[in-house]
Write a protein that holds these residues in place. Structure first.
Motif, PDB file in Angstrom:
ATOM      1  N   LYS A 167     -12.930   8.664 -14.708  1.00  0.00           N
ATOM      2  CA  LYS A 167     -12.595   9.831 -15.527  1.00  0.00           C
ATOM      3  C   LYS A 167     -11.596  10.716 -14.774  1.00  0.00           C
ATOM      4  O   LYS A 167     -11.813  11.084 -13.628  1.00  0.00           O
ATOM      5  N   ILE A 168     -10.511  11.048 -15.422  1.00  0.00           N
ATOM      6  CA  ILE A 168      -9.439  11.832 -14.814  1.00  0.00           C
ATOM      7  C   ILE A 168      -9.908  13.225 -14.401  1.00  0.00           C
ATOM      8  O   ILE A 168      -9.358  13.819 -13.475  1.00  0.00           O
ATOM      9  N   ASN A 169     -10.957  13.756 -15.051  1.00  0.00           N
ATOM     10  CA  ASN A 169     -11.449  15.086 -14.692  1.00  0.00           C
ATOM     11  C   ASN A 169     -12.504  15.049 -13.584  1.00  0.00           C
ATOM     12  O   ASN A 169     -13.045  16.076 -13.205  1.00  0.00           O
ATOM     13  N   ASN A 170     -12.778  13.881 -13.036  1.00  0.00           N
ATOM     14  CA  ASN A 170     -13.674  13.749 -11.890  1.00  0.00           C
ATOM     15  C   ASN A 170     -13.072  14.520 -10.720  1.00  0.00           C
ATOM     16  O   ASN A 170     -11.863  14.575 -10.559  1.00  0.00           O
ATOM     17  N   GLU A 171     -13.913  15.125  -9.881  1.00  0.00           N
ATOM     18  CA  GLU A 171     -13.433  15.932  -8.749  1.00  0.00           C
ATOM     19  C   GLU A 171     -12.410  15.178  -7.898  1.00  0.00           C
ATOM     20  O   GLU A 171     -11.431  15.747  -7.421  1.00  0.00           O
ATOM     21  N   THR A 172     -12.628  13.910  -7.708  1.00  0.00           N
ATOM     22  CA  THR A 172     -11.717  13.098  -6.903  1.00  0.00           C
ATOM     23  C   THR A 172     -10.292  13.181  -7.415  1.00  0.00           C
ATOM     24  O   THR A 172      -9.357  13.348  -6.638  1.00  0.00           O
ATOM     25  N   TRP A 173     -10.113  13.083  -8.713  1.00  0.00           N
ATOM     26  CA  TRP A 173      -8.770  13.078  -9.286  1.00  0.00           C
ATOM     27  C   TRP A 173      -8.263  14.476  -9.587  1.00  0.00           C
ATOM     28  O   TRP A 173      -7.048  14.713  -9.583  1.00  0.00           O
ATOM     29  N   ARG A 174      -9.149  15.443  -9.825  1.00  0.00           N
ATOM     30  CA  ARG A 174      -8.708  16.832 -10.021  1.00  0.00           C
ATOM     31  C   ARG A 174      -8.000  17.341  -8.773  1.00  0.00           C
ATOM     32  O   ARG A 174      -7.093  18.160  -8.846  1.00  0.00           O
ATOM     33  N   LYS A 208      -5.664  18.383   0.011  1.00  0.00           N
ATOM     34  CA  LYS A 208      -6.392  19.103   1.052  1.00  0.00           C
ATOM     35  C   LYS A 208      -7.740  18.467   1.347  1.00  0.00           C
ATOM     36  O   LYS A 208      -8.220  18.517   2.458  1.00  0.00           O
ATOM     37  N   LYS A 209      -8.338  17.890   0.328  1.00  0.00           N
ATOM     38  CA  LYS A 209      -9.675  17.343   0.458  1.00  0.00           C
ATOM     39  C   LYS A 209      -9.700  15.826   0.603  1.00  0.00           C
ATOM     40  O   LYS A 209     -10.561  15.284   1.265  1.00  0.00           O
ATOM     41  N   PHE A 210      -8.775  15.166  -0.058  1.00  0.00           N
ATOM     42  CA  PHE A 210      -8.800  13.715  -0.111  1.00  0.00           C
ATOM     43  C   PHE A 210      -7.461  13.118   0.307  1.00  0.00           C
ATOM     44  O   PHE A 210      -6.421  13.716   0.089  1.00  0.00           O
ATOM     45  N   PHE A 211      -7.534  11.936   0.886  1.00  0.00           N
ATOM     46  CA  PHE A 211      -6.345  11.107   1.100  1.00  0.00           C
ATOM     47  C   PHE A 211      -6.438   9.965   0.107  1.00  0.00           C
ATOM     48  O   PHE A 211      -7.524   9.436  -0.128  1.00  0.00           O
ATOM     49  N   TYR A 212      -5.332   9.562  -0.459  1.00  0.00           N
ATOM     50  CA  TYR A 212      -5.318   8.503  -1.449  1.00  0.00           C
ATOM     51  C   TYR A 212      -4.411   7.372  -0.998  1.00  0.00           C
ATOM     52  O   TYR A 212      -3.328   7.609  -0.468  1.00  0.00           O
ATOM     53  N   TYR A 213      -4.872   6.157  -1.232  1.00  0.00           N
ATOM     54  CA  TYR A 213      -4.064   4.968  -0.966  1.00  0.00           C
ATOM     55  C   TYR A 213      -4.182   4.069  -2.186  1.00  0.00           C
ATOM     56  O   TYR A 213      -5.270   3.906  -2.739  1.00  0.00           O
ATOM     57  N   ILE A 271       0.852  -1.184   0.000  1.00  0.00           N
ATOM     58  CA  ILE A 271       0.000   0.000   0.000  1.00  0.00           C
ATOM     59  C   ILE A 271       0.891   1.238   0.000  1.00  0.00           C
ATOM     60  O   ILE A 271       1.792   1.367   0.814  1.00  0.00           O
ATOM     61  N   VAL A 272       0.613   2.139  -0.950  1.00  0.00           N
ATOM     62  CA  VAL A 272       1.366   3.387  -1.066  1.00  0.00           C
ATOM     63  C   VAL A 272       0.388   4.561  -1.135  1.00  0.00           C
ATOM     64  O   VAL A 272      -0.801   4.367  -1.382  1.00  0.00           O
ATOM     65  N   LYS A 273       0.902   5.767  -0.922  1.00  0.00           N
ATOM     66  CA  LYS A 273       0.044   6.953  -0.933  1.00  0.00           C
ATOM     67  C   LYS A 273       0.201   7.814  -2.182  1.00  0.00           C
ATOM     68  O   LYS A 273      -0.469   8.828  -2.308  1.00  0.00           O
ATOM     69  N   THR A 274       1.083   7.437  -3.075  1.00  0.00           N
ATOM     70  CA  THR A 274       1.319   8.287  -4.241  1.00  0.00           C
ATOM     71  C   THR A 274       1.243   7.489  -5.544  1.00  0.00           C
ATOM     72  O   THR A 274       1.395   6.270  -5.553  1.00  0.00           O
ATOM     73  N   TYR A 326      -0.477  -0.714 -10.463  1.00  0.00           N
ATOM     74  CA  TYR A 326      -1.483  -0.291  -9.489  1.00  0.00           C
ATOM     75  C   TYR A 326      -2.740  -1.113  -9.725  1.00  0.00           C
ATOM     76  O   TYR A 326      -3.235  -1.187 -10.849  1.00  0.00           O
ATOM     77  N   VAL A 327      -3.242  -1.747  -8.674  1.00  0.00           N
ATOM     78  CA  VAL A 327      -4.347  -2.693  -8.833  1.00  0.00           C
ATOM     79  C   VAL A 327      -5.562  -2.348  -7.979  1.00  0.00           C
ATOM     80  O   VAL A 327      -6.618  -2.953  -8.148  1.00  0.00           O
ATOM     81  N   ALA A 328      -5.422  -1.392  -7.062  1.00  0.00           N
ATOM     82  CA  ALA A 328      -6.542  -1.016  -6.204  1.00  0.00           C
ATOM     83  C   ALA A 328      -6.340   0.399  -5.695  1.00  0.00           C
ATOM     84  O   ALA A 328      -5.213   0.900  -5.647  1.00  0.00           O
ATOM     85  N   SER A 329      -7.449   1.024  -5.293  1.00  0.00           N
ATOM     86  CA  SER A 329      -7.385   2.382  -4.783  1.00  0.00           C
ATOM     87  C   SER A 329      -8.432   2.562  -3.691  1.00  0.00           C
ATOM     88  O   SER A 329      -9.516   1.981  -3.745  1.00  0.00           O
ATOM     89  N   MET A 330      -8.092   3.390  -2.725  1.00  0.00           N
ATOM     90  CA  MET A 330      -9.051   3.815  -1.703  1.00  0.00           C
ATOM     91  C   MET A 330      -8.913   5.327  -1.582  1.00  0.00           C
ATOM     92  O   MET A 330      -7.804   5.847  -1.512  1.00  0.00           O
ATOM     93  N   VAL A 331     -10.035   6.011  -1.587  1.00  0.00           N
ATOM     94  CA  VAL A 331     -10.032   7.460  -1.452  1.00  0.00           C
ATOM     95  C   VAL A 331     -10.847   7.818  -0.214  1.00  0.00           C
ATOM     96  O   VAL A 331     -11.959   7.331  -0.019  1.00  0.00           O
ATOM     97  N   VAL A 332     -10.254   8.668   0.616  1.00  0.00           N
ATOM     98  CA  VAL A 332     -10.891   9.106   1.855  1.00  0.00           C
ATOM     99  C   VAL A 332     -11.099  10.614   1.769  1.00  0.00           C
ATOM    100  O   VAL A 332     -10.151  11.358   1.507  1.00  0.00           O
TER     101      VAL A 332
END
Length: 94
Positions: free
Chosen positions: A29-36, A42-47, A3-6, A56-62
């Protein structure tokens, strides 16, 4: 699996291009707010989960708010499901 954060933008686009299920097309979609907001953190943490070949085989967004952290979504590529990756990500969250 690790598990990595970047993730760099090219690898993120590659990961998102592998999302084919109808229910998840919006997050693919790369232009989705999550990925923008990916770079700002500031808004999201990514794992992300990477395999031995550094794919990369999985993602979790907080979603981070002033009063809590909200699990926004977890996504595991179809061919890697039932391998406990979602469970590992949830343990990281809790």
């Amino acid at each position: 699996m690790k598990i990595v954060k970047t993730i760099n933008l090219e690898r993120l686009k590659n990961f998102l291009s592998q999302i084919k299920e109808k229910d998840f097309i919006k997050i693919a979609k790369i232009n989705n707010e999550t990925w923008r907001n990916y770079r700002s953190k500031k808004k999201f943490f990514y794992y992300f989960v990477i395999d031995k070949e550094k794919n990369y085989v999985a993602s979790m967004v907080v979603l981070k708010t002033s009063y809590s952290n909200h699990l926004y979504f977890i996504y595991v590529l179809k061919r890697y499901r039932s391998a406990g990756l979602g469970t590992k990500l949830l343990k990281k969250f809790f």
